[in-house]
Design a protein around this motif. Sequence first.
Motif, PDB file in Angstrom:
ATOM      1  N   ILE A 156      13.465  37.790   6.414  1.00 32.61           N
ATOM      2  CA  ILE A 156      14.063  37.302   5.162  1.00 32.61           C
ATOM      3  C   ILE A 156      12.974  37.000   4.142  1.00 32.61           C
ATOM      4  O   ILE A 156      13.078  37.369   2.971  1.00 32.61           O
ATOM      5  CB  ILE A 156      14.922  36.049   5.431  1.00 32.61           C
ATOM      6  CG1 ILE A 156      16.145  36.426   6.251  1.00 32.61           C
ATOM      7  CG2 ILE A 156      15.350  35.396   4.119  1.00 32.61           C
ATOM      8  CD1 ILE A 156      16.923  35.243   6.759  1.00 32.61           C
ATOM      9  N   GLY A 157      11.903  36.353   4.572  1.00 34.01           N
ATOM     10  CA  GLY A 157      10.804  36.047   3.666  1.00 34.01           C
ATOM     11  C   GLY A 157      10.144  37.302   3.122  1.00 34.01           C
ATOM     12  O   GLY A 157       9.779  37.364   1.948  1.00 34.01           O
ATOM     13  N   VAL A 197      12.406  38.797   0.442  1.00 32.21           N
ATOM     14  CA  VAL A 197      12.338  37.994  -0.779  1.00 32.21           C
ATOM     15  C   VAL A 197      11.019  38.232  -1.498  1.00 32.21           C
ATOM     16  O   VAL A 197      10.986  38.421  -2.713  1.00 32.21           O
ATOM     17  CB  VAL A 197      12.525  36.494  -0.454  1.00 32.21           C
ATOM     18  CG1 VAL A 197      12.181  35.621  -1.637  1.00 32.21           C
ATOM     19  CG2 VAL A 197      13.948  36.240   0.011  1.00 32.21           C
ATOM     20  N   ALA A 224      21.272  33.082  -1.496  1.00 35.24           N
ATOM     21  CA  ALA A 224      20.322  32.805  -0.415  1.00 35.24           C
ATOM     22  C   ALA A 224      20.839  31.672   0.467  1.00 35.24           C
ATOM     23  O   ALA A 224      20.710  31.728   1.692  1.00 35.24           O
ATOM     24  CB  ALA A 224      18.958  32.453  -0.992  1.00 35.24           C
ATOM     25  N   ASP A 265      23.478  33.082   2.691  1.00 34.81           N
ATOM     26  CA  ASP A 265      22.915  33.913   3.752  1.00 34.81           C
ATOM     27  C   ASP A 265      22.311  33.065   4.859  1.00 34.81           C
ATOM     28  O   ASP A 265      22.473  33.385   6.036  1.00 34.81           O
ATOM     29  CB  ASP A 265      21.853  34.852   3.177  1.00 34.81           C
ATOM     30  CG  ASP A 265      22.473  35.928   2.298  1.00 34.81           C
ATOM     31  OD1 ASP A 265      23.684  36.196   2.436  1.00 34.81           O
ATOM     32  OD2 ASP A 265      21.740  36.495   1.472  1.00 34.81           O
ATOM     33  N   SER A 294      11.014  41.721  -3.142  1.00 36.01           N
ATOM     34  CA  SER A 294      11.862  41.838  -4.326  1.00 36.01           C
ATOM     35  C   SER A 294      11.332  40.993  -5.486  1.00 36.01           C
ATOM     36  O   SER A 294      11.547  41.335  -6.640  1.00 36.01           O
ATOM     37  CB  SER A 294      13.296  41.440  -4.003  1.00 36.01           C
ATOM     38  OG  SER A 294      13.373  40.073  -3.694  1.00 36.01           O
ATOM     39  N   ALA A 295      10.625  39.910  -5.194  1.00 31.19           N
ATOM     40  CA  ALA A 295      10.172  39.026  -6.263  1.00 31.19           C
ATOM     41  C   ALA A 295       8.846  39.461  -6.873  1.00 31.19           C
ATOM     42  O   ALA A 295       8.648  39.316  -8.074  1.00 31.19           O
ATOM     43  CB  ALA A 295      10.041  37.598  -5.734  1.00 31.19           C
TER      44      ALA A 295
END
Length: 54
Positions: free
Chosen positions: A39-40, A43, A3, A6, A46-47
């Motif tokens: 991006i948030g 994330v 991260a 990136d 995926s989390a």
Amino acid sequence: MAAGCDIFLIDFLLRPFAKIYQKMPFLMMVILLLVYGIIGYVVFRSAYMNGEQH
């Protein structure tokens, strides 16, 4: 670690356009919100989402 790399890559790619956007700060803020919002979202997805929902 990925991260951080990136975020550094995004900063490196967007920095040349910063001089153009300094003349239009509102446009720069909107673009930054879009980039970091995407991006948030990735994330968060995926989390917190179950792998079966993809």
